[in-house]
Design a protein around this motif. Structure first.
Motif, mmCIF file in Angstrom:
data_model
loop_
_atom_site.group_PDB
_atom_site.id
_atom_site.type_symbol
_atom_site.label_atom_id
_atom_site.label_comp_id
_atom_site.label_asym_id
_atom_site.label_seq_id
_atom_site.Cartn_x
_atom_site.Cartn_y
_atom_site.Cartn_z
ATOM 1 N N LEU A 1 0.827 -1.204 0.000
ATOM 2 C CA LEU A 1 0.000 0.000 0.000
ATOM 3 C C LEU A 1 0.864 1.258 0.000
ATOM 4 N N ALA A 2 1.984 1.200 0.713
ATOM 5 C CA ALA A 2 2.887 2.357 0.783
ATOM 6 C C ALA A 2 3.519 2.653 -0.570
ATOM 7 N N ASP A 3 3.621 1.629 -1.423
ATOM 8 C CA ASP A 3 4.240 1.802 -2.738
ATOM 9 C C ASP A 3 3.390 2.595 -3.715
ATOM 10 N N SER A 4 2.088 2.685 -3.457
ATOM 11 C CA SER A 4 1.239 3.423 -4.402
ATOM 12 C C SER A 4 1.164 4.887 -3.969
ATOM 13 N N ASP A 5 0.788 5.743 -4.909
ATOM 14 C CA ASP A 5 0.718 7.161 -4.560
ATOM 15 C C ASP A 5 -0.703 7.610 -4.214
ATOM 16 N N VAL A 6 -1.591 6.650 -3.967
ATOM 17 C CA VAL A 6 -2.926 6.986 -3.484
ATOM 18 C C VAL A 6 -2.793 7.471 -2.038
ATOM 19 N N ASP A 7 -3.369 8.627 -1.741
ATOM 20 C CA ASP A 7 -3.319 9.175 -0.388
ATOM 21 C C ASP A 7 -4.207 8.317 0.506
ATOM 22 N N LYS A 8 -3.622 7.748 1.567
ATOM 23 C CA LYS A 8 -4.403 6.825 2.387
ATOM 24 C C LYS A 8 -3.980 6.832 3.843
ATOM 25 N N VAL A 9 -4.875 6.345 4.673
ATOM 26 C CA VAL A 9 -4.599 6.092 6.085
ATOM 27 C C VAL A 9 -4.914 4.612 6.303
#
Length: 148
Positions: free
Chosen positions: A28-36
């Motif tokens: 999940l950290a590898d994608s640039d989608v802003d997330k929590v």
């Protein structure tokens, strides 16, 4: 298109395997989608989190849930059933992300209204790819229900 870009996508990972959780978080950290990302390790804790009870009084409603099936205390099938029967929670999309490719688990999950069923790949690169695709889909493509 897709998620509201002014708010990060809130993802709740429900999985009792620390190794799988770490791989999910890294993918999940590898994608640039802003997330929590929030993580709970069994179904009972997942329900506490979703209802903002017990250890999770400050919990925020997730936009999507990544749910393992095989966990202690309350398994993913029970969580899926409880969430989809709850008037306040049923609109949260749930992706079953599990090692099982048994027909009974697949059919059972969709019968309980899972939004998607994904088998965890054994290969690390494939695992990362699958999680990133889920992230991209829910972070960019899908229109998610507005948070209450």
């Amino acid at each position: 298109m897709g998620a509201d870009s002014s708010h990060p996508v809130r993802i709740l990972v429900v999985d009792d395997d620390p190794g799988d959780v770490l791989m999910i978080e890294e993918a999940l950290a590898d994608s640039d989608v802003d997330k929590v990302i929030d993580v709970v390790s069994d179904g009972e804790e997942a329900m506490e989190f979703l209802r903002a009870e017990g250890r999770h009084l400050e919990a925020r409603r997730p936009d999507v849930i990544l749910l393992d099936l095989n966990m202690p205390r309350m398994d993913g099938r029970q969580v899926l059933g409880a969430v989809k029967q709850d008037e306040d929670l049923r609109t949260i999309p749930i992706v079953v992300l599990t090692t099982s490719n048994a027909d009974t688990d697949i059919v059972g999950s969709y019968t309980l209204q899972a939004n998607a069923y994904v088998t965890k790949p054994i290969d690390l690169d494939d695992f990362n790819d699958v999680v990133r695709r889920i992230d991209e889909f829910f972070g960019r493509v899908v229109v998610l229900p507005k948070r209450a």
